[in-house]
Scaffold this motif. Sequence first.
Motif, PDB file in Angstrom:
ATOM      1  N   UNK A   1      22.493  70.749 -33.448  1.00 13.48           N
ATOM      2  CA  UNK A   1      21.761  71.986 -33.155  1.00 13.48           C
ATOM      3  C   UNK A   1      22.634  73.043 -32.486  1.00 13.48           C
ATOM      4  N   UNK A   2      23.670  72.610 -31.780  1.00 17.66           N
ATOM      5  CA  UNK A   2      24.574  73.573 -31.142  1.00 17.66           C
ATOM      6  C   UNK A   2      25.199  74.479 -32.190  1.00 17.66           C
ATOM      7  N   UNK A   3      25.653  73.903 -33.289  1.00 13.46           N
ATOM      8  CA  UNK A   3      26.259  74.726 -34.335  1.00 13.46           C
ATOM      9  C   UNK A   3      25.180  75.536 -35.045  1.00 13.46           C
ATOM     10  N   UNK A   4      24.030  74.923 -35.306  1.00 12.73           N
ATOM     11  CA  UNK A   4      22.957  75.669 -35.954  1.00 12.73           C
ATOM     12  C   UNK A   4      22.521  76.858 -35.100  1.00 12.73           C
ATOM     13  N   UNK A   5      22.562  76.690 -33.783  1.00 14.57           N
ATOM     14  CA  UNK A   5      22.241  77.788 -32.873  1.00 14.57           C
ATOM     15  C   UNK A   5      23.199  78.952 -33.078  1.00 14.57           C
ATOM     16  N   UNK A   6      24.434  78.630 -33.432  1.00 13.63           N
ATOM     17  CA  UNK A   6      25.436  79.672 -33.620  1.00 13.63           C
ATOM     18  C   UNK A   6      25.424  80.265 -35.029  1.00 13.63           C
ATOM     19  N   UNK A   7      24.529  79.796 -35.889  1.00 22.02           N
ATOM     20  CA  UNK A   7      24.412  80.415 -37.208  1.00 22.02           C
ATOM     21  C   UNK A   7      23.860  81.834 -37.085  1.00 22.02           C
ATOM     22  N   UNK A   8      23.103  82.064 -36.022  1.00 23.97           N
ATOM     23  CA  UNK A   8      22.685  83.427 -35.679  1.00 23.97           C
ATOM     24  C   UNK A   8      23.728  83.988 -34.733  1.00 23.97           C
ATOM     25  N   UNK A   9      24.115  85.195 -34.966  1.00 25.94           N
ATOM     26  CA  UNK A   9      25.093  85.809 -34.077  1.00 25.94           C
ATOM     27  C   UNK A   9      24.490  85.977 -32.688  1.00 25.94           C
ATOM     28  N   UNK A  10      25.286  85.638 -31.691  1.00 22.23           N
ATOM     29  CA  UNK A  10      24.830  85.763 -30.313  1.00 22.23           C
ATOM     30  C   UNK A  10      26.010  85.980 -29.390  1.00 22.23           C
ATOM     31  N   UNK A  11      25.738  86.184 -28.124  1.00 27.02           N
ATOM     32  CA  UNK A  11      26.817  86.452 -27.172  1.00 27.02           C
ATOM     33  C   UNK A  11      27.703  85.217 -26.962  1.00 27.02           C
ATOM     34  N   UNK A  12      28.969  85.478 -26.837  1.00 32.95           N
ATOM     35  CA  UNK A  12      29.920  84.424 -26.499  1.00 32.95           C
ATOM     36  C   UNK A  12      29.963  84.385 -24.975  1.00 32.95           C
ATOM     37  N   UNK A  13      29.356  83.371 -24.411  1.00 29.06           N
ATOM     38  CA  UNK A  13      29.266  83.283 -22.963  1.00 29.06           C
ATOM     39  C   UNK A  13      29.619  81.874 -22.499  1.00 29.06           C
ATOM     40  N   UNK A  14      29.468  81.626 -21.228  1.00 27.29           N
ATOM     41  CA  UNK A  14      29.813  80.309 -20.673  1.00 27.29           C
ATOM     42  C   UNK A  14      29.031  79.185 -21.322  1.00 27.29           C
ATOM     43  N   UNK A  15      27.770  79.460 -21.646  1.00 24.41           N
ATOM     44  CA  UNK A  15      26.926  78.453 -22.276  1.00 24.41           C
ATOM     45  C   UNK A  15      27.535  77.990 -23.608  1.00 24.41           C
ATOM     46  N   UNK A  16      28.208  78.905 -24.302  1.00 25.05           N
ATOM     47  CA  UNK A  16      28.860  78.569 -25.566  1.00 25.05           C
ATOM     48  C   UNK A  16      29.864  77.443 -25.366  1.00 25.05           C
ATOM     49  N   UNK A  17      30.518  77.437 -24.228  1.00 22.05           N
ATOM     50  CA  UNK A  17      31.547  76.451 -23.940  1.00 22.05           C
ATOM     51  C   UNK A  17      30.990  75.238 -23.178  1.00 22.05           C
ATOM     52  N   UNK A  18      30.159  75.494 -22.194  1.00 20.35           N
ATOM     53  CA  UNK A  18      29.726  74.427 -21.292  1.00 20.35           C
ATOM     54  C   UNK A  18      28.730  73.456 -21.918  1.00 20.35           C
ATOM     55  N   UNK A  19      27.811  73.951 -22.727  1.00 22.79           N
ATOM     56  CA  UNK A  19      26.790  73.075 -23.312  1.00 22.79           C
ATOM     57  C   UNK A  19      27.402  71.981 -24.193  1.00 22.79           C
ATOM     58  N   UNK A  20      28.251  72.309 -25.160  1.00 25.10           N
ATOM     59  CA  UNK A  20      28.832  71.232 -25.972  1.00 25.10           C
ATOM     60  C   UNK A  20      29.731  70.300 -25.153  1.00 25.10           C
TER      61      UNK A  20
END
Length: 174
Positions: free
Chosen positions: A14-33
């Motif tokens: 789901x992390x990658x599927x979440x990024x199928x929609x364009x969104x902000x590149x933030x700490x969550x992008x790195x920390x969650x995975x």
Amino acid sequence: MTATEWITDIALVLIVFRQLREGPLDRKTFLLPLAIVAFVGYSYLDSVPTDGNALVLIGTLTAVGAALGIAGGIYTRIRSLDGALLIKAGAVPAVLWIAGMGARMGFQTWVEHGGGADDVARFSLAHHITSQQAWVAAFVLMVLTEVVTRVATIYIRSRAMAKAATRPVLGTTV
């Protein structure tokens, strides 16, 4: 596979599927995975066997994970808009991610429920892989490496883009 394994695997997909929609590149992008794979590593990586050809198996699958992660990070689109960085994973990162996760999940399901345990045992015996933990370590390290290299690749690319965005364009005056 346990319910926890299914939930963890689905969360990673789901992390990658979440990024199928364009969104902000933030700490969550790195920390969650990274948090999810830290949990996976802590939960399943008890030891890394070194006997027989365990390290060859582990090294091979770790290299596959690195290749998938780097390619996924390279093919993830990062762009700047009004001083903010945006991220979008397209078809290539999604396919690579699903291929890596699917291979691991498919292998585990085949071994546990599809009659593959005897085939894996014969392969292991023929190739001097002396423990089941070697397979566990190999697949866990494959996933960890895929996630870490993808996140690292995206981070490096985003830092380069952020730097480029702050440089003045040649021929302009400030």
